[in-house]
Design a protein around this motif. Sequence first.
Motif, PDB file in Angstrom:
ATOM      1  N   ARG A 154       0.916  -1.115  -0.062  1.00 13.32           N
ATOM      2  CA  ARG A 154      -0.114  -0.062  -0.145  1.00 13.32           C
ATOM      3  C   ARG A 154       0.929   1.407  -0.144  1.00 13.32           C
ATOM      4  O   ARG A 154       0.301   2.482  -0.160  1.00 13.32           O
ATOM      5  CB  ARG A 154      -0.861  -0.188   1.198  1.00 13.32           C
ATOM      6  CG  ARG A 154      -1.893  -0.955   1.157  1.00 13.32           C
ATOM      7  CD  ARG A 154      -2.907  -1.169   2.499  1.00 13.32           C
ATOM      8  NE  ARG A 154      -3.507   0.098   2.761  1.00 13.32           N
ATOM      9  CZ  ARG A 154      -4.107   0.663   3.774  1.00 13.32           C
ATOM     10  NH1 ARG A 154      -4.306  -0.474   4.875  1.00 13.32           N
ATOM     11  NH2 ARG A 154      -4.698   1.778   3.985  1.00 13.32           N
ATOM     12  N   ASN A 156       3.311   4.201  -1.211  1.00 13.20           N
ATOM     13  CA  ASN A 156       2.985   4.984  -2.481  1.00 13.20           C
ATOM     14  C   ASN A 156       4.363   5.624  -2.753  1.00 13.20           C
ATOM     15  O   ASN A 156       5.106   6.435  -1.839  1.00 13.20           O
ATOM     16  CB  ASN A 156       1.950   6.313  -2.649  1.00 13.20           C
ATOM     17  CG  ASN A 156       1.823   6.695  -3.725  1.00 13.20           C
ATOM     18  OD1 ASN A 156       2.976   6.702  -4.566  1.00 13.20           O
ATOM     19  ND2 ASN A 156       0.527   7.044  -4.283  1.00 13.20           N
ATOM     20  N   GLN A 189      -6.623   3.165  -2.604  1.00 13.72           N
ATOM     21  CA  GLN A 189      -5.829   1.821  -2.313  1.00 13.72           C
ATOM     22  C   GLN A 189      -5.760   0.636  -3.405  1.00 13.72           C
ATOM     23  O   GLN A 189      -4.746   0.324  -3.690  1.00 13.72           O
ATOM     24  CB  GLN A 189      -6.386   1.259  -1.120  1.00 13.72           C
ATOM     25  CG  GLN A 189      -6.419   2.155   0.176  1.00 13.72           C
ATOM     26  CD  GLN A 189      -7.011   1.437   1.419  1.00 13.72           C
ATOM     27  OE1 GLN A 189      -7.591   0.295   1.309  1.00 13.72           O
ATOM     28  NE2 GLN A 189      -7.296   2.205   2.474  1.00 13.72           N
ATOM     29  N   VAL A 192      -3.134   2.047  -5.997  1.00 10.35           N
ATOM     30  CA  VAL A 192      -1.887   2.205  -5.755  1.00 10.35           C
ATOM     31  C   VAL A 192      -0.820   1.250  -6.682  1.00 10.35           C
ATOM     32  O   VAL A 192       0.127   1.439  -7.293  1.00 10.35           O
ATOM     33  CB  VAL A 192      -1.377   1.741  -4.159  1.00 10.35           C
ATOM     34  CG1 VAL A 192       0.039   1.306  -3.837  1.00 10.35           C
ATOM     35  CG2 VAL A 192      -1.895   2.666  -3.356  1.00 10.35           C
ATOM     36  N   THR A 213       2.091  12.416  -6.139  1.00  8.23           N
ATOM     37  CA  THR A 213       0.752  12.418  -5.149  1.00  8.23           C
ATOM     38  C   THR A 213       0.427  13.365  -4.327  1.00  8.23           C
ATOM     39  O   THR A 213       1.380  13.897  -3.626  1.00  8.23           O
ATOM     40  CB  THR A 213       0.884  10.911  -4.371  1.00  8.23           C
ATOM     41  OG1 THR A 213       1.063   9.899  -5.501  1.00  8.23           O
ATOM     42  CG2 THR A 213      -0.422  10.621  -3.666  1.00  8.23           C
TER      43      THR A 213
END
Length: 246
Positions: A154, A156, A189, A192, A213
């Motif tokens: 998860r 990034n 999510q 990702v 992001t």
Amino acid sequence: MSGLTSFIQNFDFYKSVQVDIRQKTAAGGAVSIVAAILMAMLFMCETASYIQGTPVHSIELDDHDNLSKTAGAFWVNFDITFPSVTCDHISVDVEDRLGSRIFDISKNVEKIPLDAEGAEAAMLPDEHLIPAPEGHVSMKEIQEVVANKDIFTRSNDSVMLEADNFEEWVNAHEWALVNFRVEWCPWCQMLVPVWKSAAAILSKRDAPVEMATVECTHHMELCKKAGVVAFPTIKLFHFGNHVPPD
């Protein structure tokens, strides 16, 4: 003795039917035969249904298990042969859980005509093969990306922008893709692994596109100023100028 027997018989709750009343009829026999046949058929059908497996033509992915390494991603490779069907009559469609559909996907889908023996045959005049567009993501690139297990976590890996450096960063790059997201959003999510895969492929190609992001949970005013109304939202910028659509 007979008097005692007669007295006891008066308390019999289960009286027997006289033999002359129990008469067999043809109608009763026919009903009995039909009922026996139906019961036997039901028994055999239920037994066969219990023994045999049931084909399922759909796949449901539980992507809410955030602890799984493959949460939110599902790669599909397929090789299907259709006998006696021309290539232009076959298409691959995709539908998401919201009901949105994409018809006749041709990217990374190759149609190969076969002869009666199953070998590759020449294209017929009424058939057409739609090649993947130039520069498309190849299967080799996808396999290299999927081999990295970190893609499915998860976390990034793209640049995290904040309110004080957002404009400076987008103005400094020719092309920039910015993902506006929030941590609690399941759709964010799910994005990702796709976002990280795209960043990995673009970095290997030396493409003039940077990816960043913005965590709107901490920078809501910045997201409102950028016109974000849903999560996730991906915006494209060219030297700081927004290029619609989102």
